[in-house]
Motif scaffolding. Structure first.
Motif, PDB file in Angstrom:
ATOM      1  N   ASN A   1       0.853  -1.348   0.056  1.00  0.00           N
ATOM      2  CA  ASN A   1       0.012  -0.098   0.100  1.00  0.00           C
ATOM      3  C   ASN A   1       0.862   1.304   0.084  1.00  0.00           C
ATOM      4  O   ASN A   1       0.559   2.253   0.420  1.00  0.00           O
ATOM      5  N   GLN A   2       2.180   1.187  -0.581  1.00  0.00           N
ATOM      6  CA  GLN A   2       2.968   2.433  -0.718  1.00  0.00           C
ATOM      7  C   GLN A   2       2.434   2.996  -2.051  1.00  0.00           C
ATOM      8  O   GLN A   2       1.757   2.156  -3.024  1.00  0.00           O
ATOM      9  N   THR A   3       2.888   4.093  -2.569  1.00  0.00           N
ATOM     10  CA  THR A   3       2.495   4.754  -3.709  1.00  0.00           C
ATOM     11  C   THR A   3       3.538   5.033  -4.406  1.00  0.00           C
ATOM     12  O   THR A   3       4.592   5.591  -3.988  1.00  0.00           O
ATOM     13  N   VAL A   4       3.606   4.830  -5.826  1.00  0.00           N
ATOM     14  CA  VAL A   4       4.475   4.855  -6.703  1.00  0.00           C
ATOM     15  C   VAL A   4       4.082   5.945  -7.982  1.00  0.00           C
ATOM     16  O   VAL A   4       2.960   5.743  -8.385  1.00  0.00           O
ATOM     17  N   TRP A   5       4.665   7.043  -8.104  1.00  0.00           N
ATOM     18  CA  TRP A   5       4.219   7.946  -8.844  1.00  0.00           C
ATOM     19  C   TRP A   5       5.166   8.009 -10.127  1.00  0.00           C
ATOM     20  O   TRP A   5       6.246   8.257  -9.950  1.00  0.00           O
ATOM     21  N   VAL A   6       4.842   8.004 -11.387  1.00  0.00           N
ATOM     22  CA  VAL A   6       5.690   8.090 -12.701  1.00  0.00           C
ATOM     23  C   VAL A   6       5.322   9.349 -13.446  1.00  0.00           C
ATOM     24  O   VAL A   6       4.088   9.826 -13.627  1.00  0.00           O
ATOM     25  N   LEU A   7       6.286  10.152 -13.324  1.00  0.00           N
ATOM     26  CA  LEU A   7       6.258  11.745 -13.936  1.00  0.00           C
ATOM     27  C   LEU A   7       6.818  11.575 -15.262  1.00  0.00           C
ATOM     28  O   LEU A   7       8.091  11.488 -15.332  1.00  0.00           O
ATOM     29  N   LEU A   8       6.116  11.394 -16.461  1.00  0.00           N
ATOM     30  CA  LEU A   8       6.584  10.995 -17.730  1.00  0.00           C
ATOM     31  C   LEU A   8       6.705  12.169 -18.549  1.00  0.00           C
ATOM     32  O   LEU A   8       5.868  13.073 -18.834  1.00  0.00           O
ATOM     33  N   ASP A   9       7.718  12.417 -19.243  1.00  0.00           N
ATOM     34  CA  ASP A   9       8.143  13.778 -19.823  1.00  0.00           C
ATOM     35  C   ASP A   9       7.368  13.589 -21.219  1.00  0.00           C
ATOM     36  O   ASP A   9       7.758  12.571 -22.097  1.00  0.00           O
ATOM     37  N   GLY A  10       6.456  14.408 -21.526  1.00  0.00           N
ATOM     38  CA  GLY A  10       6.017  14.621 -23.047  1.00  0.00           C
ATOM     39  C   GLY A  10       6.251  15.678 -23.922  1.00  0.00           C
ATOM     40  O   GLY A  10       5.455  16.090 -24.873  1.00  0.00           O
ATOM     41  N   GLY A  11       7.543  16.229 -23.680  1.00  0.00           N
ATOM     42  CA  GLY A  11       7.992  17.334 -24.683  1.00  0.00           C
ATOM     43  C   GLY A  11       8.575  16.917 -25.701  1.00  0.00           C
ATOM     44  O   GLY A  11       8.676  15.467 -26.064  1.00  0.00           O
ATOM     45  N   ARG A  12       9.217  17.930 -26.703  1.00  0.00           N
ATOM     46  CA  ARG A  12       9.658  17.594 -27.893  1.00  0.00           C
ATOM     47  C   ARG A  12      10.790  16.463 -27.909  1.00  0.00           C
ATOM     48  O   ARG A  12      11.077  15.820 -28.866  1.00  0.00           O
ATOM     49  N   ARG A  13      11.805  16.880 -26.834  1.00  0.00           N
ATOM     50  CA  ARG A  13      12.753  15.836 -27.150  1.00  0.00           C
ATOM     51  C   ARG A  13      12.434  14.422 -27.183  1.00  0.00           C
ATOM     52  O   ARG A  13      13.320  13.560 -27.585  1.00  0.00           O
ATOM     53  N   MET A  14      11.181  13.967 -26.536  1.00  0.00           N
ATOM     54  CA  MET A  14      11.051  12.579 -26.409  1.00  0.00           C
ATOM     55  C   MET A  14      10.299  12.303 -27.852  1.00  0.00           C
ATOM     56  O   MET A  14       9.898  10.841 -27.850  1.00  0.00           O
ATOM     57  N   ALA A  15      10.065  12.925 -29.002  1.00  0.00           N
ATOM     58  CA  ALA A  15       9.842  12.601 -30.094  1.00  0.00           C
ATOM     59  C   ALA A  15      10.784  12.134 -31.006  1.00  0.00           C
ATOM     60  O   ALA A  15      10.531  11.651 -32.031  1.00  0.00           O
ATOM     61  N   LEU A  16      12.189  11.882 -30.590  1.00  0.00           N
ATOM     62  CA  LEU A  16      13.026  11.526 -31.364  1.00  0.00           C
ATOM     63  C   LEU A  16      12.799  10.005 -31.759  1.00  0.00           C
ATOM     64  O   LEU A  16      12.520   9.296 -30.822  1.00  0.00           O
TER      65      LEU A  16
END
Length: 442
Positions: free
Chosen positions: A237-252
Motif C-alpha cells: 500500500n505504498q504509492t509509486v508515481w511516474v512523471l513522464l516527460d511529454g516534451g519535444r525531446r521525447m519525439a526522437l
C-alpha cells in the motif's frame, strides 16, 4: 461505375469494323454505304445492350458485408482482420478492398475474389500491423461488382466504420518483468540490513532452517509446543508515481519507436512491478499538449487503467519543464511516495531538474530515469581511424562528461539515478524499484 473489360473489347471490335466502309470506298464503292449502315446499326445495338446491362447493375442491391477484428490492438503486433461477405451464391469475380488505417501497406488488399456458385458466404482474412499508438479508424468495406453481362463494374461501399484503440505492446514489458523477477530471486538471499521500516507482519508459521532466532514467537511456541516464527513481507500500500516527460525531446525516433514510447514502456513495467508488489501506482504526463493526471490504481488489473490513460498520448512540440511538473505534483499529492521522473536528460537541464528534485525531495523519495541514446553508447566503443571519427568521439566524450557531472549533482541532491539505453531502461528501472523496496526505503 466503370466499363468492364468485355465492354472495352466490344468497343474496340466495333471501332475496328468501322474501317470496312472506308476500305470499301476504294475497292468496292457500291458496298461502302451498306457497310456503313450495318456498322452504325451494330453500334446502336451495342449501345442498347450496354445500357440495358448498366440499368440492371444499378438495380442490383448492395451485398451485405461485415468486419471482425479485436477490440484492441498493440503497436507492432500483427493481427488478423476478417471480412465476411454475403455473395448470394453467384459465380462472379469481385474486387474487394477495405478502408483500413494507412499505416500498414502490406495487407494484400485490394484482392480479386472468384466466387463459387452455391456458397452464400465468403470470408477474407488479411493481416494488419499498427505502427503507432492511439486510436485507428477503419472505414467502409468496398466492393467492385460486375454487371450481369460483365460489361460494367459498380463500386459499392458498405458502412463498417469503427474506431479501435492501439495500446503499447505489453509482451516486451512482461518479458522484462520476468527478467526482474528472476534477478530478484537470484539475488534474494542477499538482503540489505534495515531498521525494520518497510516490513509488515504477514503470518505465523513453523520454524524452518535458516529462519532468524530473533523472529521466534515464544508465546506462540509455548502454546503450540513447537517452534513458531513470525513471517514478514515487504510493506504494501505504498504509492509509486511516474512523471513522464511529454516534451519535444521525447519525439526522437529510436529503433522504430519514439523515445516517448520507450519511456512509456519503462513506466508501464515499473507500474506492473509495483502493482504486483501490492503498491499503488499513479502517473502524470508533463510538458505535453495537456497535462494528464491518472489517479493511483492498485491490483494487477490496474495496469489496464494506465494503458487506457496513455495509449493515445503523443509527445508535444514543447520544451520539457521539470520544475513546473514538480510544483504541479506537489500541489495535488501530499502523501509520501516514490516519484520517478522519466526523460531524456540534457546537460542544460541542470538547474531546472535540480530544482525539481529538491522540491520533491522534501517529502518524497525521488528517482530520475535518464534515457541514453544507443548511438552515444556505441560511439564510446568506436575505433578512431580518421579526423572525423576523432571529432565525433571528442564531442561525445565532452557531452558524456557533462551528463556524468549532472548525474553526480542529482545524486548529491538526494535523487536515485537510473541511466540506460532504451532497450535496457525498462528492466533497469524495475530492478531499481525492487532494490528500494527490499531495502525498506519506500
Amino acid at each position: 461505375m466503370r466499363p468492364g473489360a468485355r465492354l472495352i473489347q466490344a468497343l474496340l471490335g466495333w471501332a475496328a469494323l468501322g474501317a470496312l466502309p472506308l476500305l470499301a470506298r476504294f475497292w468496292a464503292a457500291p458496298l461502302a454505304l451498306p457497310l456503313l449502315l450495318v456498322w452504325a446499326l451494330l453500334g446502336g445495338l451495342l449501345a442498347v445492350w450496354a445500357l440495358d446491362d448498366l440499368l440492371r447493375l444499378r438495380r442490383r442491391p448492395t451485398p451485405a458485408a461485415s468486419r471482425r477484428l479485436p477490440a484492441a490492438l498493440s503497436v507492432g503486433v500483427p493481427q488478423t482482420v476478417t471480412l465476411t461477405l454475403d455473395t448470394g451464391g453467384v459465380a462472379e469475380r469481385w474486387l474487394v478492398a477495405d478502408h483500413h488505417p494507412d499505416d500498414d501497406i502490406h495487407t494484400g488488399l485490394p484482392r480479386a475474389l472468384d466466387l463459387v456458385p452455391g456458397h452464400r458466404q465468403v470470408e477474407i482474412h488479411y493481416p494488419y500491423r499498427p505502427s503507432r499508438r492511439g486510436t485507428v479508424r477503419f472505414g467502409p468495406i468496398e466492393l467492385w461488382l460486375p454487371s450481369p453481362r460483365r460489361l460494367w463494374e459498380a463500386r459499392r461501399r458498405i458502412a463498417a466504420d469503427r474506431a479501435v484503440p492501439v495500446y503499447p505492446d505489453f509482451s516486451p514489458i512482461s518479458r522484462a518483468a520476468l527478467a526482474v523477477d528472476r534477478s530478484r530471486s537470484r539475488f534474494g538471499n542477499r538482503v540489505q540490513p534495515r531498521q525494520g521500516e518497510g516490513l509488515e507482519f504477514h503470518e505465523l508459521r513453523d520454524y524452518q532452517p535458516g529462519d532468524s532466532p530473533r523472529r521466534i514467537d515464544w508465546k506462540a511456541t509455548a502454546r503450540r509446543r513447537r517452534l513458531i516464527t513470525r513471517h514478514y513481507q515487504d510493506e504494501q500500500n505504498q504509492t509509486v508515481w511516474v512523471l513522464l516527460d511529454g516534451g519535444r525531446r521525447m519525439a526522437l525516433p529510436i529503433g522504430g519507436l519514439t523515445a516517448f514510447d520507450h519511456g512509456l514502456n519503462a513506466a508501464l513495467l515499473l507500474a506492473w512491478s509495483a502493482l504486483r508488489q501490492g503498491d499503488r501506482t499513479g502517473a502524470l504526463l508533463f510538458s505535453g499538449e495537456q497535462p494528464r493526471w491518472l489517479d493511483p490504481v492498485h491490483g494487477q488489473h490496474g495496469i489496464q487503467s494506465l494503458l487506457r490513460g496513455f495509449h493515445d498520448v503523443q509527445p508535444a512540440d514543447r520544451a520539457s519543464d521539470f520544475s513546473q511538473a514538480a510544483r504541479q505534483f506537489q500541489g495535488r499529492w501530499t502523501r509520501r511516495a516514490l516519484v520517478v521522473i522519466i526523460s531524456r536528460v540534457q546537460p542544460e537541464d541542470a538547474d531546472d531538474l535540480l530544482t525539481a528534485v529538491r522540491l520533491l525531495g522534501h517529502r518524497h523519495l525521488v528517482m530520475v530515469a535518464d534515457m541514453e541514446l544507443p548511438e552515444q553508447a556505441a560511439l564510446r566503443q568506436t575505433t578512431v581511424t580518421d579526423l572525423d571519427d576523432a571529432l565525433r568521439v571528442a564531442a561525445d566524450a565532452r557531452e558524456h562528461e557533462q551528463r556524468r557531472y549532472l548525474h553526480l549533482r542529482l545524486r548529491h541532491a538526494g535523487a536515485h539515478l537510473v541511466a540506460a539505453t532504451p532497450a535496457n531502461l525498462a528492466e533497469r528501472l524495475g530492478q531499481a524499484y525492487q532494490q528500494l523496496k527490499r531495502a525498506g526505503r519506500l
